[in-house]
Design a protein around this motif. Structure first.
Motif, PDB file in Angstrom:
ATOM      1  N   ASP A 137       0.822  -1.216   0.000  1.00  0.00           N
ATOM      2  CA  ASP A 137       0.000   0.000   0.000  1.00  0.00           C
ATOM      3  C   ASP A 137       0.856   1.266   0.000  1.00  0.00           C
ATOM      4  OD1 ASP A 137      -2.369  -1.521   0.149  1.00  0.00           O
ATOM      5  OD2 ASP A 137      -2.166  -1.700   2.312  1.00  0.00           O
ATOM      6  N   TYR A 138       1.763   1.379  -0.977  1.00  0.00           N
ATOM      7  CA  TYR A 138       2.701   2.502  -0.938  1.00  0.00           C
ATOM      8  C   TYR A 138       1.991   3.842  -0.810  1.00  0.00           C
ATOM      9  CZ  TYR A 138       5.635   6.311  -2.333  1.00  0.00           C
ATOM     10  OH  TYR A 138       6.259   7.529  -2.353  1.00  0.00           O
ATOM     11  N   THR A 139       0.991   4.104  -1.652  1.00  0.00           N
ATOM     12  CA  THR A 139       0.368   5.434  -1.680  1.00  0.00           C
ATOM     13  C   THR A 139      -0.191   5.807  -0.321  1.00  0.00           C
ATOM     14  OG1 THR A 139      -0.177   5.251  -4.031  1.00  0.00           O
ATOM     15  CG2 THR A 139      -1.438   6.846  -2.744  1.00  0.00           C
ATOM     16  N   HIS A 174      -1.478  15.323   2.044  1.00  0.00           N
ATOM     17  CA  HIS A 174      -0.803  16.027   0.949  1.00  0.00           C
ATOM     18  C   HIS A 174      -1.000  15.390  -0.421  1.00  0.00           C
ATOM     19  CE1 HIS A 174       2.133  12.806   1.230  1.00  0.00           C
ATOM     20  NE2 HIS A 174       2.776  13.307   0.185  1.00  0.00           N
ATOM     21  N   ASP A 175      -1.206  14.077  -0.451  1.00  0.00           N
ATOM     22  CA  ASP A 175      -1.311  13.364  -1.735  1.00  0.00           C
ATOM     23  C   ASP A 175      -2.732  12.965  -2.082  1.00  0.00           C
ATOM     24  OD1 ASP A 175       1.146  13.366  -2.962  1.00  0.00           O
ATOM     25  OD2 ASP A 175       1.761  11.387  -2.255  1.00  0.00           O
ATOM     26  N   VAL A 176      -3.727  13.557  -1.421  1.00  0.00           N
ATOM     27  CA  VAL A 176      -5.106  13.123  -1.648  1.00  0.00           C
ATOM     28  C   VAL A 176      -5.520  13.313  -3.107  1.00  0.00           C
ATOM     29  CG1 VAL A 176      -6.224  15.335  -1.074  1.00  0.00           C
ATOM     30  CG2 VAL A 176      -7.436  13.166  -0.658  1.00  0.00           C
ATOM     31  N   GLY A 177      -4.872  14.238  -3.810  1.00  0.00           N
ATOM     32  CA  GLY A 177      -5.178  14.443  -5.226  1.00  0.00           C
ATOM     33  C   GLY A 177      -4.854  13.239  -6.083  1.00  0.00           C
ATOM     34  N   PRO A 204      -1.067  17.692  -7.243  1.00  0.00           N
ATOM     35  CA  PRO A 204      -1.139  18.773  -6.258  1.00  0.00           C
ATOM     36  C   PRO A 204      -2.351  19.688  -6.455  1.00  0.00           C
ATOM     37  CG  PRO A 204       1.104  18.535  -7.075  1.00  0.00           C
ATOM     38  CD  PRO A 204       0.231  17.710  -7.960  1.00  0.00           C
ATOM     39  N   GLU A 205      -2.683  19.986  -7.707  1.00  0.00           N
ATOM     40  CA  GLU A 205      -3.839  20.847  -7.969  1.00  0.00           C
ATOM     41  C   GLU A 205      -5.145  20.114  -7.691  1.00  0.00           C
ATOM     42  OE1 GLU A 205      -2.533  23.799 -11.458  1.00  0.00           O
ATOM     43  OE2 GLU A 205      -2.068  21.697 -11.886  1.00  0.00           O
ATOM     44  N   TYR A 206      -5.186  18.816  -8.025  1.00  0.00           N
ATOM     45  CA  TYR A 206      -6.372  18.030  -7.672  1.00  0.00           C
ATOM     46  C   TYR A 206      -6.573  18.039  -6.156  1.00  0.00           C
ATOM     47  CZ  TYR A 206      -6.108  15.930 -12.412  1.00  0.00           C
ATOM     48  OH  TYR A 206      -6.065  15.702 -13.762  1.00  0.00           O
ATOM     49  N   GLY A 207      -5.498  17.823  -5.424  1.00  0.00           N
ATOM     50  CA  GLY A 207      -5.591  17.792  -3.967  1.00  0.00           C
ATOM     51  C   GLY A 207      -5.996  19.127  -3.391  1.00  0.00           C
ATOM     52  N   TYR A 208      -5.454  20.195  -3.952  1.00  0.00           N
ATOM     53  CA  TYR A 208      -5.802  21.542  -3.483  1.00  0.00           C
ATOM     54  C   TYR A 208      -7.303  21.791  -3.600  1.00  0.00           C
ATOM     55  CZ  TYR A 208      -6.072  26.648  -3.360  1.00  0.00           C
ATOM     56  OH  TYR A 208      -6.401  27.942  -3.061  1.00  0.00           O
ATOM     57  N   ALA A 223      -0.491  23.310   1.391  1.00  0.00           N
ATOM     58  CA  ALA A 223       0.572  22.311   1.517  1.00  0.00           C
ATOM     59  C   ALA A 223       0.424  21.242   0.435  1.00  0.00           C
ATOM     60  CB  ALA A 223       0.546  21.684   2.906  1.00  0.00           C
ATOM     61  N   ALA A 224      -0.814  20.844   0.160  1.00  0.00           N
ATOM     62  CA  ALA A 224      -1.047  19.871  -0.910  1.00  0.00           C
ATOM     63  C   ALA A 224      -0.674  20.456  -2.268  1.00  0.00           C
ATOM     64  CB  ALA A 224      -2.511  19.431  -0.912  1.00  0.00           C
ATOM     65  N   LEU A 225      -1.007  21.726  -2.478  1.00  0.00           N
ATOM     66  CA  LEU A 225      -0.715  22.383  -3.754  1.00  0.00           C
ATOM     67  C   LEU A 225       0.773  22.576  -3.978  1.00  0.00           C
ATOM     68  CD1 LEU A 225      -1.775  23.901  -6.291  1.00  0.00           C
ATOM     69  CD2 LEU A 225      -1.790  25.985  -4.877  1.00  0.00           C
ATOM     70  N   GLN A 226       1.508  22.880  -2.902  1.00  0.00           N
ATOM     71  CA  GLN A 226       2.893  23.340  -3.055  1.00  0.00           C
ATOM     72  C   GLN A 226       3.961  22.336  -2.621  1.00  0.00           C
ATOM     73  OE1 GLN A 226       3.141  27.044  -0.894  1.00  0.00           O
ATOM     74  NE2 GLN A 226       1.654  28.079  -2.203  1.00  0.00           N
ATOM     75  N   HIS A 227       3.591  21.113  -2.255  1.00  0.00           N
ATOM     76  CA  HIS A 227       4.611  20.218  -1.691  1.00  0.00           C
ATOM     77  C   HIS A 227       5.636  19.733  -2.716  1.00  0.00           C
ATOM     78  CE1 HIS A 227       1.683  17.094  -3.039  1.00  0.00           C
ATOM     79  NE2 HIS A 227       2.739  16.277  -3.089  1.00  0.00           N
ATOM     80  N   HIS A 228       5.382  19.992  -3.997  1.00  0.00           N
ATOM     81  CA  HIS A 228       6.394  19.682  -5.020  1.00  0.00           C
ATOM     82  C   HIS A 228       7.074  20.943  -5.548  1.00  0.00           C
ATOM     83  CE1 HIS A 228       6.243  15.351  -5.526  1.00  0.00           C
ATOM     84  NE2 HIS A 228       4.931  15.399  -5.430  1.00  0.00           N
ATOM     85  N   GLU A 229       6.791  22.099  -4.952  1.00  0.00           N
ATOM     86  CA  GLU A 229       7.543  23.306  -5.287  1.00  0.00           C
ATOM     87  C   GLU A 229       8.925  23.185  -4.656  1.00  0.00           C
ATOM     88  OE1 GLU A 229       6.475  25.390  -7.367  1.00  0.00           O
ATOM     89  OE2 GLU A 229       4.289  25.389  -7.294  1.00  0.00           O
TER      90      GLU A 229
END
Length: 354
Positions: A137-139, A174-177, A204-208, A223-229
């Motif tokens: 269950d990695y995700t 953070h990864d709910v998207g 990230p945008e889906y999660g946001y 945090a969900a939107l920007q965690h890959h910035e």
């Protein structure tokens, strides 16, 4: 009076010098204990110590202190089932987010809060990761790990308890998207195509959008939107730099990178916890916030004391001490020999065990 380390309280005074199992001096007689000193003794895996008698304390029949302070509980056997419950809860949150386009605060609290409540007394984060990390269950497991690490990082940064819990929740969500990304892409065992990678980068945008429509806390959605910035502007989705990235997102980014690198994936074996910390250190000079990353590393490194290791030479040993100026090349005991990896540059740690 002789007490177990789990019975220690801030303000207790040592009545004897403390040495670890390797004979290294840890604390001196007369030291007044606070959270930092108690944490050091956990890290050195010390079980019993002698302290001066507390006022009004009662003794049990075996001579040990009768009152245990739950704030300093030893490893909690409930953590493993709570962890798995949180992983299952994350999966349910993702499913509901896909079906309804939102999540519910009570579901988040039910899934993650029991684990947070039990994190407070745990200091050995390395042991937690070694114990709880698996290939399944990695995700969803990744979501729980990032929540856990974000909680600890915020606490180590000195954030308030309320802010610390918010950071943990942000990491958990953070990864709910990714609920909107096809599993065939998420679990693809081979290299992603450009089109598939572009779709992954939409999470990230889906999660946001999901979190903005679900929770009253905008920082968690950000945090969900920007965690890959990334600090150098080379992240996504908006190529933000430095202070334009929300502090909560910077914490989650560090936790996210670390968890991803130490975890097993369908296309990659998990990597050693100490080696990944070294790679994280390198990233702190370009992509990740240096203050947050260095705080994380400084607090993680002492947790490796007492852990078993395999060296690149095939030798097995135990980490005895870490160097303040060379975190990733500690002193290792192999049999009756002590090997200073900061001096023996031809050897390095290949893997860390419990």
């Amino acid at each position: 009076m002789r007490v177990h380390i789990t019975d220690l309280r801030a303000g207790d005074r040592l009545s004897e010098d403390i040495f670890n199992s390797f004979g290294l001096h840890v604390l001196s007689k007369g030291a007044i204990l606070n959270e930092k000193e108690i944490s050091r003794m956990y890290q050195h895996q010390i079980d019993y110590i002698e302290i001066e008698r507390r006022a009004g304390i009662m003794q049990a029949s075996d001579g040990e202190a009768a009152d245990a302070d739950p704030a300093f509980a030893s490893y909690n056997p409930l953590l493993r089932p709570l962890y798995h419950d949180a992983v299952a809860g994350a999966e349910q949150l993702f499913t509901r987010a896909l079906e309804e386009g939102r999540i519910y605060e009570e579901d988040v609290k039910e899934s993650f809060q029991p684990l947070v409540d039990n994190f407070r007394a745990e200091r050995d984060v390395v042991s937690l990761l070694l114990m709880l990390n698996s290939q399944d269950d990695y995700t969803y497991q990744h979501s729980v790990q990032v929540g856990m690490l974000s909680y600890y990082i915020a606490r180590w940064l000195g954030w308030s308890e309320e802010e610390t819990i918010r950071a943990g929740k942000a990491g958990f969500l953070h990864d709910v998207g990714k609920c909107k990304i096809a599993e065939t892409i998420l679990n693809k065992p081979s290299r992603l195509t450009d089109e598939e990678y572009d779709e992954i980068k939409n999470h990230p945008e889906y999660g946001y959008e999901i979190l903005k429509n679900s929770l009253e806390d905008p920082a968690i959605a950000l945090a969900a939107l920007q965690h890959h910035e990334r600090m150098d502007g080379k992240g996504y989705p908006n190529g933000l730099t430095g202070d334009k990235i929300h502090p909560m997102a910077k914490i989650v980014a560090v936790a996210d990178v670390y968890s991803a690198m130490i975890s097993s994936r369908v296309y990659r074996e998990k990597r050693d916890l100490l080696q990944v910390l070294r790679e994280l250190y390198d990233l702190s000079f370009s992509e990740l916030d240096p203050d947050i990353t260095h705080t994380f590393i400084r607090h993680m490194i002492p947790n490796f004391i007492g852990k078993s290791v395999e060296l690149s030479t095939g030798e097995s040993g135990t980490i005895v001490m870490t160097h303040p100026n060379d975190f990733f090349r500690p002193l290792v005991k192999v049999g009756e020999q002590f090997i200073d990896l900061s001096a023996h540059r031809n050897k390095e740690i290949k893997q860390v065990f419990m």
